[in-house]
Design a protein around this motif. Structure first.
Motif, short mmCIF file in Angstrom:
data_model
loop_
_atom_site.label_atom_id
_atom_site.label_comp_id
_atom_site.label_asym_id
_atom_site.label_seq_id
_atom_site.Cartn_x
_atom_site.Cartn_y
_atom_site.Cartn_z
N LYS A 36 -17.40 81.61 -101.58
CA LYS A 36 -16.22 81.52 -102.46
C LYS A 36 -16.19 82.74 -103.38
CE LYS A 36 -14.92 77.17 -101.64
NZ LYS A 36 -13.59 76.76 -101.26
N GLY A 37 -14.98 83.08 -103.79
CA GLY A 37 -14.81 84.05 -104.85
C GLY A 37 -14.49 85.45 -104.41
N ALA A 38 -13.87 86.19 -105.32
CA ALA A 38 -13.52 87.60 -105.13
C ALA A 38 -12.92 87.85 -103.75
CB ALA A 38 -14.73 88.48 -105.39
N GLY A 39 -11.90 87.05 -103.42
CA GLY A 39 -11.18 87.25 -102.17
C GLY A 39 -11.69 86.42 -101.00
N ALA A 40 -12.72 85.62 -101.18
CA ALA A 40 -13.27 84.83 -100.06
C ALA A 40 -13.24 83.35 -100.40
CB ALA A 40 -14.70 85.26 -99.76
N GLU A 46 -7.81 79.09 -108.33
CA GLU A 46 -9.18 78.55 -108.28
C GLU A 46 -10.19 79.61 -108.74
OE1 GLU A 46 -11.92 75.34 -107.41
OE2 GLU A 46 -9.85 75.53 -108.04
N GLN A 47 -9.98 80.86 -108.34
CA GLN A 47 -10.85 81.96 -108.78
C GLN A 47 -10.82 82.05 -110.30
OE1 GLN A 47 -12.75 84.42 -106.75
NE2 GLN A 47 -13.70 84.55 -108.75
N ALA A 48 -9.64 82.01 -110.88
CA ALA A 48 -9.52 82.10 -112.34
C ALA A 48 -10.22 80.92 -113.02
CB ALA A 48 -8.04 82.15 -112.74
N ARG A 49 -10.11 79.74 -112.42
CA ARG A 49 -10.77 78.56 -112.99
C ARG A 49 -12.29 78.72 -112.97
NH1 ARG A 49 -12.70 73.47 -111.87
NH2 ARG A 49 -12.72 73.67 -109.61
N TRP A 50 -12.85 79.18 -111.87
CA TRP A 50 -14.31 79.36 -111.78
C TRP A 50 -14.79 80.50 -112.67
CZ3 TRP A 50 -18.28 76.59 -110.04
CH2 TRP A 50 -17.97 75.46 -109.30
N ASP A 51 -14.03 81.58 -112.72
CA ASP A 51 -14.41 82.69 -113.60
C ASP A 51 -14.41 82.24 -115.06
OD1 ASP A 51 -14.68 84.33 -111.38
OD2 ASP A 51 -12.71 85.25 -111.61
N ALA A 52 -13.37 81.49 -115.46
CA ALA A 52 -13.30 80.98 -116.85
C ALA A 52 -14.47 80.02 -117.12
CB ALA A 52 -11.97 80.29 -117.08
N PRO A 61 -18.34 87.03 -121.25
CA PRO A 61 -16.93 87.42 -121.32
C PRO A 61 -16.53 88.23 -120.09
CG PRO A 61 -18.07 87.92 -123.38
CD PRO A 61 -19.12 87.53 -122.37
N GLY A 62 -15.35 87.92 -119.54
CA GLY A 62 -14.83 88.67 -118.40
C GLY A 62 -15.53 88.37 -117.09
N ALA A 63 -16.28 87.28 -117.00
CA ALA A 63 -17.02 86.95 -115.78
C ALA A 63 -16.09 86.84 -114.58
CB ALA A 63 -17.79 85.65 -115.96
N ARG A 64 -16.52 87.41 -113.48
CA ARG A 64 -15.84 87.28 -112.18
C ARG A 64 -16.95 87.14 -111.16
NH1 ARG A 64 -11.14 87.56 -109.56
NH2 ARG A 64 -10.97 88.79 -107.66
N ILE A 65 -16.89 86.07 -110.37
CA ILE A 65 -18.03 85.75 -109.50
C ILE A 65 -17.66 85.64 -108.03
CG2 ILE A 65 -19.22 84.50 -111.34
CD1 ILE A 65 -18.37 81.88 -109.78
N LYS A 66 -18.69 85.78 -107.20
CA LYS A 66 -18.66 85.41 -105.79
C LYS A 66 -19.86 84.48 -105.59
CE LYS A 66 -18.99 89.42 -103.65
NZ LYS A 66 -18.93 90.52 -102.68
N VAL A 67 -19.71 83.48 -104.74
CA VAL A 67 -20.75 82.48 -104.56
C VAL A 67 -20.95 82.20 -103.08
CG1 VAL A 67 -21.44 80.09 -105.08
CG2 VAL A 67 -20.12 81.38 -106.74
N ALA A 68 -22.19 81.98 -102.69
CA ALA A 68 -22.50 81.49 -101.34
C ALA A 68 -23.39 80.27 -101.49
CB ALA A 68 -23.20 82.56 -100.51
N PHE A 69 -23.05 79.23 -100.75
CA PHE A 69 -23.85 78.01 -100.73
C PHE A 69 -24.61 78.00 -99.40
CE2 PHE A 69 -20.08 77.26 -103.29
CZ PHE A 69 -20.64 76.78 -104.46
#
Length: 160
Positions: A36-40, A46-52, A61-69
């Motif tokens: 999930k995240g940053a285009g995936a 949803e990206q904005a919700r997880w980053d917030a 502050p300004g967090a932007r994430i990508k995640v792999a489970f």
């Protein structure tokens, strides 16, 4: 009454999710369940919700994430989080004895062969698998670092 009722999925912060997936999946054999995240996998909302969420919960502050489970063969799970923003390089490798160091244990088979494969791939392994017997259980233990310096332990119980 105990306050903690269990331990949930372990999460590790990594500097490069693709590189970490190469280590945990290609070398260790874990399976990607979801990314999930940053285009995936997430739409913009949803990206904005997880980053917030990461901004508030982690105080970044300004967090932007990508995640792999990820999932191991036995069903146990590992979460890998890359902070796309703020982007930071891996920190200095810390000794296992430093206070605050967390060690993520992995159960495995044939640790001697696994460690040889990892060494050949350039993984920083502290020592070859160490044999010991405790309470009548024979095992091998190996400490090593992932590509970001996260502390790992391989634990192999010898079946007799």
């Amino acid at each position: 009454m105990p306050l903690v009722t269990g331990v949930d999925t372990t999460a590790l912060t990594v500097s490069d999710l693709d590189r970490a997936l190469g280590f945990y999946c290609d070398l260790l054999g874990m399976e990607v369940v979801e990314t999930k995240g940053a285009g995936a996998g997430w739409d913009a909302e949803e990206q904005a919700r997880w980053d917030a969420y990461h901004e508030r919960v982690c105080g970044i502050p300004g967090a932007r994430i990508k995640v792999a489970f990820l999932q191991a063969q036995d069903g146990s799970k590992l979460e890998l989080i890359e902070y796309v923003q703020p982007k930071r390089p891996p920190g200095p490798k810390r000794p296992f004895s430093d206070p605050g160091v967390a060690i993520v244990p992995f159960a495995l088979r044939d640790s001697v062969a696994v460690v040889a494969k990892l060494r050949a791939a350039g993984v920083d392994v502290v020592a070859d698998p160490q044999h010991y017997v405790l309470d009548g259980v024979e095992s091998y233990t190996t400490y090593l670092y992932d590509p970001d310096g996260n502390h790992l332990c391989f634990f192999e119980i010898v079946e007799v």
